[in-house]
Structure formats: structure tokens, C-alpha cells
Design an enzyme around this catalytic site. Structure first.
Site, short mmCIF file in Angstrom:
data_model
loop_
_atom_site.label_atom_id
_atom_site.label_comp_id
_atom_site.label_asym_id
_atom_site.label_seq_id
_atom_site.Cartn_x
_atom_site.Cartn_y
_atom_site.Cartn_z
N PRO A 44 0.69 -1.17 0.03
CA PRO A 44 0.10 0.00 0.18
C PRO A 44 0.76 1.40 -0.14
O PRO A 44 0.22 2.39 -0.12
CB PRO A 44 -0.89 -0.28 1.36
CG PRO A 44 0.20 -0.98 2.20
CD PRO A 44 0.71 -1.83 1.36
N LYS A 45 1.98 1.35 0.08
CA LYS A 45 2.89 2.42 0.04
C LYS A 45 4.01 2.35 -1.03
O LYS A 45 5.19 2.90 -0.76
CB LYS A 45 3.61 2.65 1.47
CG LYS A 45 2.73 2.66 2.68
CD LYS A 45 3.33 3.12 3.96
CE LYS A 45 2.30 3.36 5.17
NZ LYS A 45 2.98 3.61 6.26
N ASN A 46 3.56 2.04 -2.24
CA ASN A 46 4.20 1.93 -3.49
C ASN A 46 3.74 2.96 -4.45
O ASN A 46 2.39 2.82 -4.77
CB ASN A 46 4.15 0.62 -3.90
CG ASN A 46 4.95 0.18 -5.25
OD1 ASN A 46 5.07 1.10 -5.94
ND2 ASN A 46 5.61 -0.92 -5.41
#
Length: 377
Positions: A163-165
Site C-alpha cells: 500500500p505504500k508503493n
């Protein structure tokens, strides 16, 4: 030579070869007990992946390297070029080198084929942060006229895992632009924020969706809900400012008063919450902190029971604004500001004592009458 989106037709290289014939099926296993059958079914579900169209995971024991696949025999892999004297060269796994050597080859040929599309999936599984792979996948989505709803299902699974890409969120944004359909977005983003309410990739995507498709209705209520859950969440305060700035604005006195009182109530709940103080300063600073009716008195009333470094620092800012605007009782206001700077330096914010003493000296140098300035200043 990197491909660009929407450039040309299918490049030389033709369609992929025929897949290898599968081996003969093994003999049937012995009858399983109900519990064993259930476990086997669960294992099968776990092995499956979104858009399961014959894709074989890189972790599968039957996975075959691209260099050993008959249908890829016409491709000469392109090794990574690290230059003549690489320093601290990365040691890639055999699978990683194999996949990316073949990816570079199809990219160089600009091959718009089904096998190239499947190759991007392997490359993404190995490194979902590679923006070139995502870019070429989008080229292929268009060229091969792929089902974009299936691709949305695929990217949902990737985002849930990573989710933090940056790249996965950008890919989703492009898909939403192509589909012109934001109907899934706010609910999906809310699910991601339930896992991490400060995920700025999700917030950035939410702001884009709301602004692009004019989905302002109910967003302020959503922000209220999240602030009730965590009043310290700076991302939610930022979203509040974003929504109001792009809808009613703060020029309307009723809106500004509502926001000032809302923020003061939140400060009463958690006095040491820097996020709320930053929001209050942000909506008032351009209008003049000292010009807002009764704000100074409200903060002075809060000080005995809700004192914090942020409250005292805010009072210093108000007094400085009064000095800048040529208040009548200039000497008295300056003394109050200097006294607060010393309280911050000695008691409330000692880790930044030199900063507050610098602020005090600066105020004194700028606003004291020349005859009152000590010789050392």
C-alpha cells in the site's frame, strides 16, 4: 529503447509460440478424509491469484525459467548493463536476472504480445516498484485491448500487499482515468486507510479522485469521523483544509468561525496536539492572527487549564502579529511576548530553548525603542 504509451502498432517479433504440452496426469491420489479435502481446497485457493489466467507463481516448484521455455527461444535476453566497473553491484537471484533480461529484450523490440503482457506480471511480482514495467504494461493494456476491469482487480490485490508503493497507486489512477469510473475509489481508499490512516499515497489518490470527479459531498463528514477516531492524525487535518479550500473556502465569516470553534474544541480534548494548532494557524495566518475577534481572549482563558507549548507559542505569534500591525500598547505587548518566550525556553519547550531565546532577541531588536535596547543586542 523504451516504449511510449500509444506509439505504433505491434512491433516485429510476432505472436508467441505454442506452449509446451503438459505432462500426462499423475495417478489419482488415495481417497481423502473430509478434513484433508478441506485443507487441500484451502491450499488451492491460497495458490490462486487475482486474474488467474494460467499464471504460474514464481514460487511454484514447477516454475520454468524463461530461457528454458520453447516459446521464448526466438528472443535473445538483454543482460543488465552496470557499466565496465560496477561498484557494490547488486547480486540478483537467478529468477530475477532471467525475468528482467527477457523483459529488457521485449521492451527493446517494443513487442506488443500476450507473452510480453504475462512477462510484465512476473517482473512486477519480483519488483512492483519498477516504473518502466508498469509503463510498458499500460502500453500493452491498450495495444492488446485488455479488459480494464480485470486489471483493476489485479491492481487491488497488489495495492493491498504493497500500500505504500508509488507505482501501484499511479497505475490505478491511470486505469480510473481510462475507465472514467470513480465509483469504487472512495470505498477502496477508506479500506486502505482503515489499515493505516496516515498512508499519504492513499490520501493523495483520494484527493485526486475527489477533485477530478467532483466528489465533494460527504467528504467533510468522513473527515469528522476520522478525527473522532484519532484527533492527532495530521493527514486528516490536511484533508479538512483541502476540502474546505476547494468548496466553501474560508472567506465566509460563518465558515471561518465554525472552523475556529471546531478546532478549539478539539484542542480542549487533546491540548498537546500539534496538528490542531497547525490547522488553526493555517486558516488564520493570512488573515492576521491578532485580527480575529476574541481569539486572544479565548486562548488566554484556555491557558490555566489546557496549557501546552503549542498554546504559548501561538500566543507569541499573536503578540508578534499585534506588534507588526502597530498596536497601541506596543511596549506592554512586547513584554508579554518576551515573557512567554522565556517560559518556553525554561519550562515548556526546553529542548528548543536556544530557539525561543533567539525569537525573544529578534522581537526585542525589532520592536523595542532604540534607547531601550541593551548594548549587548
Amino acid at each position: 529503447m523504451a516504449a511510449t504509451e500509444g506509439v505504433g502498432e505491434s512491433a516485429p517479433g510476432g505472436e508467441p509460440g505454442q506452449p509446451e504440452q503438459p505432462p500426462p496426469p499423475p495417478p489419482p491420489p488415495p481417497a481423502q478424509q473430509p478434513q484433508e479435502e478441506e485443507m487441500a481446497a484451502e491450499a488451492g485457493e491460497a495458490a490462486a491469484s487475482p486474474m488467474d489466467d494460467g499464471f504460474l507463481s514464481l514460487d511454484s516448484p514447477t516454475y520454468v525459467l524463461y530461457r528454458d521455455r520453447a516459446e521464448w527461444a526466438d528472443i535473445d535476453p538483454v543482460p543488465q548493463n552496470d557499466g565496465p566497473s560496477p561498484v557494490v553491484q547488486i547480486i540478483y537471484s537467478e529468477k530475477f536476472r532471467d525475468v528482467y533480461d527477457y523483459f529488457r529484450a521485449v521492451l527493446q523490440r517494443d513487442e506488443r504480445s500476450e507473452r510480453a503482457f504475462k512477462l510484465t506480471r512476473d517482473a512486477i511480482e519480483l519488483n512492483a516498484a519498477n516504473y518502466t514495467v508498469w509503463h510498458f504494461r499500460r502500453v500493452l493494456l491498450r495495444s492488446l485491448q485488455k479488459d480494464l476491469q480485470e486489471e483493476m482487480n489485479y491492481i487491488i490485490a497488489i495495492i493491498e500487499e504493497q500500500p505504500k508503493n508509488y507505482q501501484v497507486w499511479h497505475h490505478r489512477r491511470v486505469l480510473v482515468e481510462w475507465l472514467k469510473d470513480p465509483s469504487q475509489e472512495l470505498e477502496f481508499i477508506a479500506d486502505i486507510l482503515n489499515q493505516d490512516a496516515k498512508n499519504y499515497h492513499a490520501w493523495q489518490h483520494r484527493q485526486w479522485v475527489i477533485q477530478e470527479f467532483r466528489l465533494w459531498d460527504n467528504e467533510l463528514q468522513y473527515v469528522d469521523q476520522l478525527l473522532k477516531e484519532d484527533v492527532r492524525n495530521n493527514s486528516v487535518w490536511n484533508q479538512r483544509h483541502f476540502v474546505i479550500s476547494n468548496t466553501t473556502g474560508y472567506s465566509d465569516r460563518a465558515v471561518l468561525e465554525r472552523e475556529v470553534q471546531y478546532t478549539l474544541e478539539m484542542i480542549k480534548l487533546v491540548p498537546h496536539n500539534e496538528s490542531a494548532w497547525n490547522y488553526l494557524k493555517g486558516i488564520l495566518q493570512d488573515r492576521g492572527l491578532s485580527r480575529y475577534p476574541n481569539l486572544l481572549n479565548q486562548l488566554l482563558d484556555l491557558q490555566p487549564s489546557h496549557s501546552s507549548p503549542y498554546l504559548i507559542a501561538f500566543l507569541v505569534d499573536i503578540y508578534e502579529d499585534m506588534l507588526e500591525n502597530q498596536c497601541d500598547n506596543k511596549e506592554d505587548i512586547l513584554n508579554k511576548a518576551l515573557e512567554l518566550c522565556e517560559i518556553l525556553a525554561k519550562e515548556k519547550d526546553t529542548i528548543r530553548k536556544e530557539y525561543w531565546r533567539y525569537i525573544g532577541r529578534s522581537l526585542q531588536s525589532k520592536h523595542s525603542r532604540e534607547s531601550d535596547i541593551p548594548a549587548s543586542v
